[in-house]
Design a protein around this motif. Structure first.
Motif, PDB file in Angstrom:
ATOM      1  N   PRO A 249      14.051  12.077 -11.110  1.00 16.77           N
ATOM      2  CA  PRO A 249      13.758  10.727 -10.615  1.00 16.77           C
ATOM      3  C   PRO A 249      13.551  10.706  -9.105  1.00 16.77           C
ATOM      4  N   VAL A 250      12.387  10.244  -8.668  1.00 16.73           N
ATOM      5  CA  VAL A 250      12.087  10.202  -7.237  1.00 16.73           C
ATOM      6  C   VAL A 250      11.155   9.036  -6.943  1.00 16.73           C
ATOM      7  N   GLU A 251      11.385   8.387  -5.812  1.00 14.83           N
ATOM      8  CA  GLU A 251      10.516   7.323  -5.327  1.00 14.83           C
ATOM      9  C   GLU A 251       9.999   7.727  -3.963  1.00 14.83           C
ATOM     10  N   LEU A 252       8.683   7.708  -3.789  1.00 15.58           N
ATOM     11  CA  LEU A 252       8.059   8.081  -2.531  1.00 15.58           C
ATOM     12  C   LEU A 252       7.391   6.859  -1.927  1.00 15.58           C
ATOM     13  N   ARG A 253       7.718   6.579  -0.650  1.00 18.63           N
ATOM     14  CA  ARG A 253       7.094   5.467   0.066  1.00 18.63           C
ATOM     15  C   ARG A 253       6.562   5.980   1.399  1.00 18.63           C
ATOM     16  N   ILE A 254       5.245   5.921   1.538  1.00 18.91           N
ATOM     17  CA  ILE A 254       4.574   6.319   2.775  1.00 18.91           C
ATOM     18  C   ILE A 254       4.056   5.052   3.449  1.00 18.91           C
ATOM     19  N   TYR A 255       4.423   4.869   4.726  1.00 15.54           N
ATOM     20  CA  TYR A 255       4.020   3.687   5.481  1.00 15.54           C
ATOM     21  C   TYR A 255       2.920   4.064   6.468  1.00 15.54           C
ATOM     22  N   ASP A 256       1.760   3.457   6.314  1.00 15.30           N
ATOM     23  CA  ASP A 256       0.579   3.843   7.077  1.00 15.30           C
ATOM     24  C   ASP A 256       0.768   3.754   8.583  1.00 15.30           C
ATOM     25  N   GLU A 257       1.488   2.755   9.075  1.00 15.42           N
ATOM     26  CA  GLU A 257       1.583   2.511  10.509  1.00 15.42           C
ATOM     27  C   GLU A 257       2.837   3.118  11.149  1.00 15.42           C
ATOM     28  N   PHE A 258       3.660   3.797  10.373  1.00 17.14           N
ATOM     29  CA  PHE A 258       4.939   4.298  10.884  1.00 17.14           C
ATOM     30  C   PHE A 258       4.798   5.672  11.518  1.00 17.14           C
ATOM     31  N   ASP A 259       5.525   5.874  12.637  1.00 16.39           N
ATOM     32  CA  ASP A 259       5.662   7.203  13.211  1.00 16.39           C
ATOM     33  C   ASP A 259       7.017   7.777  12.774  1.00 16.39           C
ATOM     34  N   HIS A 260       7.490   8.800  13.473  1.00 15.74           N
ATOM     35  CA  HIS A 260       8.699   9.489  13.030  1.00 15.74           C
ATOM     36  C   HIS A 260       9.946   8.614  13.082  1.00 15.74           C
ATOM     37  N   ASN A 261      10.077   7.809  14.110  1.00 13.64           N
ATOM     38  CA  ASN A 261      11.297   7.017  14.286  1.00 13.64           C
ATOM     39  C   ASN A 261      11.254   5.645  13.625  1.00 13.64           C
ATOM     40  N   ALA A 262      10.083   5.196  13.211  1.00 13.08           N
ATOM     41  CA  ALA A 262       9.959   3.845  12.673  1.00 13.08           C
ATOM     42  C   ALA A 262      10.872   3.557  11.475  1.00 13.08           C
ATOM     43  N   PRO A 263      11.045   4.478  10.521  1.00 16.74           N
ATOM     44  CA  PRO A 263      11.965   4.169   9.416  1.00 16.74           C
ATOM     45  C   PRO A 263      13.388   3.922   9.887  1.00 16.74           C
TER      46      PRO A 263
END
Length: 300
Positions: A249-263
């Motif tokens: 079980p895995v969920e992947l979320r990629i955010y187009d506008e995010f850099d390394h520190n944004a999350p």
């Protein structure tokens, strides 16, 4: 006072000084801004201890003022290229999760020469064991622990969750893992930070989380920014695919506008709530730690 602080933050944002400060000492700056703009949220430090003799082997436990018994636990491990970082700068993580019904533990680990592979994993596993031991004293359920980490810390928590040998001695396993902008597939080592922490001691493919995907792995939430140039988003994509391929079980979320520190920034006030990172992470942590309540059949 709150208005004045808000104006100060706005000016820093407008002038770019905040961005520079975050690059220089991101976590400490974030923690200060979170505390000033969001307050304590009723969260307090309930335990300040160590799980080993080294100065970096810190464990800080936080709880909301009205914490009840048997709450799930979130154990967060900081980043810093395995060479710097301090859990005392990450209280904003506790203020993000504890009010939502979690006991929150923040763990440090040996860094630099002292923390070369596999020391950072030994420490993270030891921090997990100590968190499970201490959690009941503060209303936490040691059987419902979620691991979380950012960057190098994400590597630590994902690796000990996937490679069985690390948590065998702890006698337990996490219910889930949250990885923020983590490196999971970076062998051969081509950066100074990874060469120092891994290549200098002859680590090989076995050090990579992507090579330990297994069908019975704990549920994972992998969050990454498409604009992350420090830890490329292919790391999260590769691990997600490896887990999917074996049915884990895995969920992947990629955010187009995010850099390394944004999350990470997204979990601190005033950004918390304006982005969905906190909502996604809290929802995941709640789902994987949910307690099943059996319903007794009615007797006619």
């Amino acid at each position: 006072m709150r208005i004045a602080l808000g104006l100060t933050v706005a000016l820093l944002l407008a002038g770019g000084a905040l961005a520079l400060a975050i690059r220089m000492n991101g976590a400490a700056v974030l923690d200060g801004i979170d505390r000033l703009t969001g307050g304590t949220r009723g969260v307090s430090l309930v335990s300040e201890t160590r799980y080993g003799s080294h100065a970096s082997q810190k464990l800080r436990i936080y709880a909301a003022a009205k914490a009840t018994q048997q709450l799930p636990v979130l154990l967060f491990v900081h980043g810093g290229s395995w060479s710097w970082g301090d859990p005392d700068d990450y209280a904003f993580i506790a203020r993000a999760f504890a009010p939502e019904g979690f006991i929150v533990a923040l763990a440090g680990y040996r860094l630099g020469e002292d923390g070369r592979y596999p020391a950072m994993l030994e420490d993270t596993a030891a921090a997990f064991a100590e968190t499970a031991r201490l959690a009941p004293q503060f209303g936490g359920d040691p059987t419902r622990i979620v691991l979380a980490g950012h960057s190098a810390g994400a590597y630590n928590v994902v690796q000990i969750a996937l490679d069985r040998k690390w948590l065998t001695a702890a006698g337990g396993a996490p219910r889930g893992v949250i990885g923020l902008a983590g490196p999971y597939d970076f062998y051969p080592f081509d950066k100074e930070s990874s060469r120092d922490a891994f290549g200098s001691v002859g680590a090989g493919p076995d050090s990579q989380p992507v090579n330990h995907a297994r069908s019975d792995a704990p549920s994972m939430l992998l969050i990454h920014g498409e604009r992350d140039t420090l830890v490329k988003p292919r790391n999260s994509r590769a691990l997600a695919k490896a887990l999917e391929d074996v049915g884990a079980p895995v969920e992947l979320r990629i955010y187009d506008e995010f850099d390394h520190n944004a999350p990470l920034i997204s979990l601190a006030s005033p950004w918390r709530g304006s982005r969905d990172i906190d909502e996604v992470a809290i929802d995941f942590a709640r789902r994987v730690t949910e307690v099943s309540v059996s319903v007794q059949a009615e007797i006619p």
